[in-house]
Design a protein around this motif. Structure first.
Motif, PDB file in Angstrom:
ATOM      1  N   VAL A   9       0.910  -1.189   0.047  1.00  0.00           N
ATOM      2  CA  VAL A   9      -0.083  -0.164   0.163  1.00  0.00           C
ATOM      3  C   VAL A   9       0.925   1.178   0.029  1.00  0.00           C
ATOM      4  CG1 VAL A   9      -1.687   1.303   1.083  1.00  0.00           C
ATOM      5  CG2 VAL A   9      -2.045  -1.253   1.116  1.00  0.00           C
ATOM      6  N   ILE A  10       0.689   2.038  -0.917  1.00  0.00           N
ATOM      7  CA  ILE A  10       1.547   3.288  -1.117  1.00  0.00           C
ATOM      8  C   ILE A  10       0.721   4.420  -0.519  1.00  0.00           C
ATOM      9  CG2 ILE A  10       2.858   4.613  -2.829  1.00  0.00           C
ATOM     10  CD1 ILE A  10       2.690   2.316  -4.651  1.00  0.00           C
ATOM     11  N   GLY A  11       1.347   4.970   0.628  1.00  0.00           N
ATOM     12  CA  GLY A  11       0.669   6.151   1.286  1.00  0.00           C
ATOM     13  C   GLY A  11       0.221   5.649   2.754  1.00  0.00           C
ATOM     14  N   ALA A  12       0.622   6.514   3.663  1.00  0.00           N
ATOM     15  CA  ALA A  12       0.091   6.183   5.086  1.00  0.00           C
ATOM     16  C   ALA A  12      -0.738   7.215   5.616  1.00  0.00           C
ATOM     17  CB  ALA A  12       1.370   5.916   5.827  1.00  0.00           C
ATOM     18  N   GLY A  13      -1.742   7.751   4.653  1.00  0.00           N
ATOM     19  CA  GLY A  13      -2.739   8.698   5.138  1.00  0.00           C
ATOM     20  C   GLY A  13      -3.843   7.729   5.659  1.00  0.00           C
ATOM     21  N   VAL A  14      -4.946   8.447   5.949  1.00  0.00           N
ATOM     22  CA  VAL A  14      -6.281   7.714   6.665  1.00  0.00           C
ATOM     23  C   VAL A  14      -6.601   6.700   5.459  1.00  0.00           C
ATOM     24  CG1 VAL A  14      -7.775   9.533   5.788  1.00  0.00           C
ATOM     25  CG2 VAL A  14      -8.213   7.969   7.914  1.00  0.00           C
ATOM     26  N   VAL A  15      -6.891   6.898   4.243  1.00  0.00           N
ATOM     27  CA  VAL A  15      -7.115   5.933   3.373  1.00  0.00           C
ATOM     28  C   VAL A  15      -6.158   4.979   3.366  1.00  0.00           C
ATOM     29  CG1 VAL A  15      -7.551   5.668   0.850  1.00  0.00           C
ATOM     30  CG2 VAL A  15      -8.507   7.464   1.808  1.00  0.00           C
ATOM     31  N   ASP A  37       8.419  11.245   7.059  1.00  0.00           N
ATOM     32  CA  ASP A  37       8.926  10.559   8.187  1.00  0.00           C
ATOM     33  C   ASP A  37       8.003   9.811   9.250  1.00  0.00           C
ATOM     34  OD1 ASP A  37      11.314  11.814   7.553  1.00  0.00           O
ATOM     35  OD2 ASP A  37      11.289  13.793   8.810  1.00  0.00           O
ATOM     36  N   THR A  38       6.643  10.009   8.925  1.00  0.00           N
ATOM     37  CA  THR A  38       5.821   9.325   9.506  1.00  0.00           C
ATOM     38  C   THR A  38       4.426   9.472   8.863  1.00  0.00           C
ATOM     39  OG1 THR A  38       4.710   9.298  12.058  1.00  0.00           O
ATOM     40  CG2 THR A  38       4.790  11.508  11.108  1.00  0.00           C
ATOM     41  N   PHE A  39       3.287   8.764   9.533  1.00  0.00           N
ATOM     42  CA  PHE A  39       1.988   8.611   8.724  1.00  0.00           C
ATOM     43  C   PHE A  39       1.333   9.987   9.029  1.00  0.00           C
ATOM     44  CE2 PHE A  39       1.256   7.571  13.321  1.00  0.00           C
ATOM     45  CZ  PHE A  39       0.185   8.009  13.411  1.00  0.00           C
ATOM     46  N   GLY A  40       0.312  10.206   7.799  1.00  0.00           N
ATOM     47  CA  GLY A  40      -0.708  10.851   7.947  1.00  0.00           C
ATOM     48  C   GLY A  40      -0.414  12.425   7.987  1.00  0.00           C
ATOM     49  N   THR A  41       0.801  13.001   7.335  1.00  0.00           N
ATOM     50  CA  THR A  41       1.355  14.474   7.476  1.00  0.00           C
ATOM     51  C   THR A  41       0.928  15.363   6.357  1.00  0.00           C
ATOM     52  OG1 THR A  41       3.417  13.848   6.159  1.00  0.00           O
ATOM     53  CG2 THR A  41       3.426  13.631   8.531  1.00  0.00           C
ATOM     54  N   HIS A 150      -5.933  12.319  13.713  1.00  0.00           N
ATOM     55  CA  HIS A 150      -4.666  11.673  14.455  1.00  0.00           C
ATOM     56  C   HIS A 150      -4.935  10.256  15.169  1.00  0.00           C
ATOM     57  CE1 HIS A 150      -0.405  11.264  14.990  1.00  0.00           C
ATOM     58  NE2 HIS A 150      -0.548  11.223  16.150  1.00  0.00           N
ATOM     59  N   GLY A 151      -5.849  10.608  16.068  1.00  0.00           N
ATOM     60  CA  GLY A 151      -6.469   9.450  16.929  1.00  0.00           C
ATOM     61  C   GLY A 151      -6.768   8.315  15.880  1.00  0.00           C
ATOM     62  N   LEU A 152      -7.629   8.483  14.834  1.00  0.00           N
ATOM     63  CA  LEU A 152      -8.324   7.685  13.986  1.00  0.00           C
ATOM     64  C   LEU A 152      -7.175   6.937  13.250  1.00  0.00           C
ATOM     65  CD1 LEU A 152     -10.479   6.290  12.470  1.00  0.00           C
ATOM     66  CD2 LEU A 152     -10.433   8.323  10.929  1.00  0.00           C
ATOM     67  N   MET A 153      -6.076   7.710  12.735  1.00  0.00           N
ATOM     68  CA  MET A 153      -5.086   6.799  12.229  1.00  0.00           C
ATOM     69  C   MET A 153      -4.065   6.158  12.968  1.00  0.00           C
ATOM     70  SD  MET A 153      -3.767   9.695   9.269  1.00  0.00           S
ATOM     71  CE  MET A 153      -3.788  11.027  10.361  1.00  0.00           C
ATOM     72  N   LEU A 154      -4.100   6.448  14.285  1.00  0.00           N
ATOM     73  CA  LEU A 154      -3.265   5.681  15.296  1.00  0.00           C
ATOM     74  C   LEU A 154      -4.146   4.353  15.669  1.00  0.00           C
ATOM     75  CD1 LEU A 154      -2.098   7.947  18.105  1.00  0.00           C
ATOM     76  CD2 LEU A 154      -0.515   6.632  16.853  1.00  0.00           C
ATOM     77  N   ALA A 155      -5.496   4.458  15.558  1.00  0.00           N
ATOM     78  CA  ALA A 155      -6.178   3.137  15.772  1.00  0.00           C
ATOM     79  C   ALA A 155      -6.031   2.199  14.656  1.00  0.00           C
ATOM     80  CB  ALA A 155      -7.620   3.582  16.146  1.00  0.00           C
ATOM     81  N   LEU A 156      -6.019   2.982  13.300  1.00  0.00           N
ATOM     82  CA  LEU A 156      -5.774   2.030  12.166  1.00  0.00           C
ATOM     83  C   LEU A 156      -4.491   1.357  12.148  1.00  0.00           C
ATOM     84  CD1 LEU A 156      -7.776   4.677   9.553  1.00  0.00           C
ATOM     85  CD2 LEU A 156      -8.792   2.238  10.463  1.00  0.00           C
ATOM     86  N   VAL A 169       8.712   4.124   6.741  1.00  0.00           N
ATOM     87  CA  VAL A 169       8.563   5.450   6.530  1.00  0.00           C
ATOM     88  C   VAL A 169       9.702   5.743   5.842  1.00  0.00           C
ATOM     89  CG1 VAL A 169       7.249   5.975   8.463  1.00  0.00           C
ATOM     90  CG2 VAL A 169       9.568   6.219   8.828  1.00  0.00           C
ATOM     91  N   ARG A 170       9.905   6.888   5.365  1.00  0.00           N
ATOM     92  CA  ARG A 170      11.180   7.540   4.371  1.00  0.00           C
ATOM     93  C   ARG A 170      11.210   6.591   3.426  1.00  0.00           C
ATOM     94  NH1 ARG A 170      13.116   7.978   9.828  1.00  0.00           N
ATOM     95  NH2 ARG A 170      12.884   9.836  10.800  1.00  0.00           N
ATOM     96  N   ALA A 171      10.336   6.082   2.635  1.00  0.00           N
ATOM     97  CA  ALA A 171      10.408   4.833   1.609  1.00  0.00           C
ATOM     98  C   ALA A 171       9.552   5.467   0.564  1.00  0.00           C
ATOM     99  CB  ALA A 171       9.662   3.657   2.223  1.00  0.00           C
ATOM    100  N   PRO A 172      10.049   6.414  -0.178  1.00  0.00           N
ATOM    101  CA  PRO A 172       9.282   7.088  -1.510  1.00  0.00           C
ATOM    102  C   PRO A 172       9.309   6.040  -2.498  1.00  0.00           C
ATOM    103  CG  PRO A 172      11.561   8.135  -1.225  1.00  0.00           C
ATOM    104  CD  PRO A 172      11.195   7.136   0.014  1.00  0.00           C
TER     105      PRO A 172
END
Length: 308
Positions: A9-15, A37-41, A150-156, A169-172
């Protein structure tokens, strides 16, 4: 060296996190690649954090169906996973007679979408709820709410990792390539960063947000019909925060023309009770111009004064 993997899965946003979680819970091996560097930025950290009721979309559209069903699922998920949220309700307000007619049309569209809990409020009823309003009539949407994105993404992410999934992370992702392998095709994923590597995956989900379309164009092996047209314009929305205490307890949205690019300069609340206005819609030709122009504050104030 090429490393095999089941799902990327490419991209660590909420989707991306939601999709990865679902795949992992289904028993798939999942690796999420995130360039930051981290998810959901990016987009997931720059939004109104509103749980919408499904009011505005064309009846029968996929957006309408998914928004109505997703609202119920999202409230249940937040309640079951300790994600802070509040069903604060929303007022859609009409400032004049012409907007009252459009408010009726919005109500009819919402009912066609299965949003049947909307309440019509005359001016006095709206002011009884929010004395600082200036409107002729309003619709109350009691099922609209807000959440901690942010809490939603932490739960996921927690569920994803609990089911054996991994986040890198840091993996383009630099390129994708379809490989005609037997018995089933594979997708080669070229990953940059300090630990550059090449993966070969059975399944790839492109949830790269603002970079998703460009990534498709960097995918080798697709036929032209599989490549979406490159956008010539990008939309940016700015927000301004109210520095003082807000008098409102509900979200407040103005009525806008049906063909307007957005929902107007509305007032939203965060879980601490702070108010912000926006987003507006600014068209451009680049995705990296994310700074807010402070001179737009005067425009924001003029628009907000139509209902406050």
């Amino acid at each position: 060296m090429v490393e095999p993997v089941d799902c990327v899965v490419i991209g660590a946003g909420v989707v991306g996190l939601a999709v990865a979680r679902e795949l992992a819970l289904a028993g798939r091996e999942v690796l999420v690649l995130e360039a930051a560097d981290t998810f959901g930025t990016q987009t997931s950290a720059r939004n109104s954090e509103v749980i919408h009721a499904g009011i505005y979309y064309p009846p029968g559209s996929l957006k309408a169906r998914l928004c109505v069903a997703g609202r119920h699922l999202l409230y249940d998920y937040c309640a079951g996973h300790g994600v802070e949220h509040r069903r604060c309700g929303k007022l859609i307000v009409a400032g004049d007679a012409a907007q009252v007619d459009e408010l009726r049309a919005i109500q009819a569209r919402a009912q066609a979408n299965g949003v049947d809990e909307l309440q019509w409020l005359a001016r006095a009823q709206a002011l009884a709820l929010e004395p600082e309003l200036d409107c002729q009539a309003a619709l109350l949407s009691p099922s609209t709410g807000i959440l901690d994105s942010h809490g939603l993404m932490l739960a996921l992410l927690g569920e994803l990792e609990g089911a054996g999934g991994l986040l890198a992370v840091r993996a383009p992702v630099r390129h994708l390539q379809l490989l005609d392998r037997r018995p089933a095709p594979l997708i080669r994923v070229e990953v940059g960063g300090a630990e550059a590597t090449i993966l070969e995956a059975r399944s790839v989900v492109n949830a790269a947000g603002l970079g998703a379309i460009e990534l498709v164009h960097q995918t080798r092996g697709l036929v032209p019909a599989q490549r979406p047209p490159r956008p010539t314009r990008w939309a940016k929305g700015s927000y301004f925060t109210l520095s003082g205490r807000t008098p409102f307890r509900h979200l407040v949205y103005p009525v806008v023309a049906p063909d307007a690019p957005g929902l107007g300069l509305h007032l939203t609340l965060d879980l601490a009770g702070r108010a912000r206005f926006g987003p507006d819609v600014q068209w451009g030709d680049a995705t990296d111009r994310r700074q807010v122009d402070p001179q737009r504050a005067a425009l924001f104030e003029a628009e907000v004064r139509h209902y406050w």
